[in-house]
Design an enzyme around this catalytic site. Structure first.
Site, short mmCIF file in Angstrom:
data_model
loop_
_atom_site.label_atom_id
_atom_site.label_comp_id
_atom_site.label_asym_id
_atom_site.label_seq_id
_atom_site.Cartn_x
_atom_site.Cartn_y
_atom_site.Cartn_z
CG HIS A 208 -37.80 -27.95 -6.10
ND1 HIS A 208 -37.59 -29.30 -6.23
CD2 HIS A 208 -39.13 -27.82 -5.90
CE1 HIS A 208 -38.74 -29.95 -6.12
NE2 HIS A 208 -39.70 -29.07 -5.91
C1 UD1 Z 1 -43.70 -25.43 -6.72
C2 UD1 Z 1 -44.54 -26.27 -5.75
C3 UD1 Z 1 -43.76 -27.52 -5.34
C4 UD1 Z 1 -43.29 -28.29 -6.56
C5 UD1 Z 1 -42.51 -27.37 -7.49
C6 UD1 Z 1 -42.14 -28.11 -8.74
C7 UD1 Z 1 -46.08 -25.06 -4.26
C8 UD1 Z 1 -46.30 -24.51 -2.90
N1 UD1 Z 1 -44.85 -25.53 -4.53
O1 UD1 Z 1 -42.55 -24.99 -6.01
O2 UD1 Z 1 -44.60 -28.36 -4.56
O3 UD1 Z 1 -42.48 -29.34 -6.13
O4 UD1 Z 1 -43.31 -26.23 -7.83
O5 UD1 Z 1 -41.05 -27.54 -9.38
O6 UD1 Z 1 -46.97 -25.04 -5.07
N2 UD1 Z 1 -39.76 -19.16 -10.33
C9 UD1 Z 1 -39.24 -18.76 -11.55
N3 UD1 Z 1 -39.85 -19.21 -12.70
C10 UD1 Z 1 -40.94 -19.99 -12.68
C11 UD1 Z 1 -41.47 -20.37 -11.44
C12 UD1 Z 1 -40.88 -19.96 -10.27
O7 UD1 Z 1 -38.25 -18.05 -11.61
O8 UD1 Z 1 -41.44 -20.36 -13.75
C13 UD1 Z 1 -39.10 -18.73 -9.07
C14 UD1 Z 1 -39.67 -17.43 -8.52
O9 UD1 Z 1 -38.63 -16.75 -7.88
C15 UD1 Z 1 -40.64 -17.93 -7.46
C16 UD1 Z 1 -39.97 -19.20 -6.95
O10 UD1 Z 1 -39.31 -19.74 -8.09
O11 UD1 Z 1 -40.89 -17.00 -6.45
C17 UD1 Z 1 -40.91 -20.22 -6.35
O12 UD1 Z 1 -41.94 -20.58 -7.28
P1 UD1 Z 1 -43.31 -21.26 -6.75
O13 UD1 Z 1 -44.18 -21.61 -7.88
O14 UD1 Z 1 -43.91 -20.41 -5.67
O15 UD1 Z 1 -42.83 -22.56 -6.03
P2 UD1 Z 1 -41.78 -23.68 -6.47
O16 UD1 Z 1 -40.62 -23.58 -5.54
O17 UD1 Z 1 -41.54 -23.64 -7.92
N1 UDP Z 2 -37.20 -32.52 -14.39
C1 UDP Z 2 -36.83 -32.08 -15.66
N2 UDP Z 2 -35.74 -31.27 -15.79
C2 UDP Z 2 -34.97 -30.89 -14.73
C3 UDP Z 2 -35.35 -31.35 -13.43
C4 UDP Z 2 -36.47 -32.16 -13.30
O1 UDP Z 2 -37.49 -32.41 -16.65
O2 UDP Z 2 -33.99 -30.17 -14.92
C5 UDP Z 2 -38.41 -33.36 -14.24
C6 UDP Z 2 -38.21 -34.72 -13.61
O3 UDP Z 2 -37.95 -35.70 -14.59
C7 UDP Z 2 -39.51 -34.97 -12.86
C8 UDP Z 2 -40.04 -33.58 -12.56
O4 UDP Z 2 -39.27 -32.68 -13.34
O5 UDP Z 2 -40.45 -35.63 -13.69
C9 UDP Z 2 -39.91 -33.26 -11.10
O6 UDP Z 2 -40.28 -31.92 -10.89
P1 UDP Z 2 -39.84 -31.09 -9.62
O7 UDP Z 2 -38.65 -31.70 -9.00
O8 UDP Z 2 -39.76 -29.67 -10.05
O9 UDP Z 2 -41.13 -31.21 -8.68
P2 UDP Z 2 -41.66 -32.29 -7.62
O10 UDP Z 2 -41.73 -33.62 -8.28
O11 UDP Z 2 -40.74 -32.25 -6.43
O12 UDP Z 2 -42.99 -31.75 -7.23
#
Ligand code: UD1
Ligand code: UDP
Length: 366
Positions: A208
């Site tokens: 992601h």
């Molecule tokens: C964010 C965090 C990242 C973290 C991740 C965990 C920042 C800069 N990034 O990344 O560090 O590892 O969360 O998963 O804060 N979207 C949806 N539904 C949602 C949320 C997001 O569809 O509930 C889609 C939207 O298209 C959005 C994109 O994902 O534009 C990115 O979402 P965003 O919250 O900006 O960053 P993440 O990639 O989720």
């Molecule tokens: N996770 C989950 N379901 C999924 C993928 C990840 O519950 O389908 C959990 C995983 O066990 C971990 C957390 O989400 O605890 C990691 O989140 P993510 O990879 O979105 O963010 P990051 O840790 O990179 O910030």
């Protein structure tokens, strides 16, 4: 006006998972707290399911900011968090990790001169192209209390000139969460039939990071790399697709060896992690969980802010080229799979709350 000792601010999937043990510990100890959900994540599969599964009450405040550019999203969160803090008047704002939610709460707390505590302080990838690296540096250099998960993270903070008396090494709350849920995850059987039925015969993939999934060519290279791994080791690769990756993925040829599925609930995901032969990921939390669960991991990035996982032999950087990914999988699967867990004993939440309570309340300069 209500008064809470702690305002816990969260907004994304990993923050809910890693702050859950602290919220539960507050409830057990009767520590007055309020939980603010910024709404950075809002899809039910990234939010509600975790509150339900981790048996957390609904957040006390929800800001509903949603997705936007970094500036718009962070700005809305700062304004929303500020308004809650003015109302709640907490002694301390507690944040975790490195997301835009973390950054927004850092700025809101610091402008109101409210004490700030940072859980998972001191991680460094040394890659300032990552928004997360900038977020964590700003938070660490603003926070009054820094809860470092490992001694290596604490050393990073000391090397940047942060005073030792602000830093406590606590372990990572990811271990608290794993210890509480691992057995339940292995016992319950809620995965659809055919998904990870045979332990050791599949690999688990997550992707992601903006730098990996926003760019179709790079994403396609990674898919080609993991396909090589699947063929070399005769593994099906189960891939719960983060919403960020969904659209780009839908325009790419997905190899037959890769099975995309919806994002999974924590307990289902945990079971798949625990019984996988190999994990391929760019997630921070998943690198840690693989290491703690004893499952070899290839990190689909050029760097990691979790070097402890590499030092103990649990993880290897695969970068994003097909050749390197395949090579990293070969090396990590051939290596000894017994290693020490560098992330602590599962008692991090207690240490964090005790260290936080032991710090005298900061004098507020009017
Ligand atoms: C964010 C965090 C990242 C973290 C991740 C965990 C920042 C800069 N990034 O990344 O560090 O590892 O969360 O998963 O804060 N979207 C949806 N539904 C949602 C949320 C997001 O569809 O509930 C889609 C939207 O298209 C959005 C994109 O994902 O534009 C990115 O979402 P965003 O919250 O900006 O960053 P993440 O990639 O989720
Ligand atoms: N996770 C989950 N379901 C999924 C993928 C990840 O519950 O389908 C959990 C995983 O066990 C971990 C957390 O989400 O605890 C990691 O989140 P993510 O990879 O979105 O963010 P990051 O840790 O990179 O910030």
């Amino acid at each position: 006006m209500t008064s809470a000792q702690l305002a816990i601010v969260l907004g994304t999937r990993p923050e809910i998972i890693k702050l859950a043990p602290i919220i539960q510990e507050c409830r057990r100890r009767d520590i007055a707290h309020t939980v603010v959900h910024t709404g950075q994540h809002y899809s039910p599969r990234l939010t509600e399911v975790f509150f339900e599964e981790l048996q957390l009450p609904s957040p006390d405040h929800t800001l509903g900011v949603g997705s936007d550019t970094h500036g718009e999203q962070t700005g809305s969160m700062i304004a929303g968090i500020e308004s809650v803090l003015l109302d709640v008047d907490p002694r301390t704002v507690l944040v975790q990790g490195d997301t835009n939610t973390t950054l927004a709460a850092t700025i809101a707390a610091s402008k109101l001169d409210v004490e700030l505590a940072h859980v998972e302080a001191g991680l460094r990838s040394d890659d300032r192209q990552m928004p997360e690296e900038v977020n964590r540096i700003i938070c660490d250099h603003t926070a009054d209390q820094l809860f470092a998960p490992t001694t290596e993270a604490a050393t990073n903070l000391r090397d940047e000139g942060i005073e030792a008396d602000r830093i406590t090494v606590t372990g990572n709350t990811v271990v608290d969460a794993l210890q509480r849920h691992r057995r339940i995850a292995l016992e319950r059987n809620t995965l659809p039939e055919g998904l990870g039925d045979v332990p050791g015969e599949y690999g688990l993939v997550t992707l992601h990071r903006a730098e990996n999934v926003d760019e179709p060519e790079r994403f396609a290279d990674i898919l080609s790399g993991i396909d090589r791994v699947a063929r070399a080791f005769d593994l099906e690769l189960i891939y719960p697709v983060h919403p960020r990756a969904r659209e780009v993925l839908s325009d790419l040829p997905v190899p037959d060896t890769v099975r995309p599925v919806e994002p999974l609930e924590y307990l289902d995901f945990l079971r798949l992690e625990a019984e996988a032969r190999l994990i391929l990921t760019d997630s921070g939390g998943v690198q840690e969980e693989a290491c703690v669960l004893g499952v070899p991991c290839v990190t689909l990035r050029e760097n990691t802010e979790r070097p402890e996982t590499i030092a103990v032999g649990a993880n290897r950087l695969g970068g994003v080229s097909p050749e390197r990914i395949a090579e990293a999988a070969r090396v990590v699967l051939a290596a000894d799979d017994e290693w020490d867990n560098p992330f602590g004993d599962g008692d991090a939440a207690r240490r964090i709350l005790e260290a936080s309570a032991a710090t005298p309340a900061r004098e507020v300069v009017q």
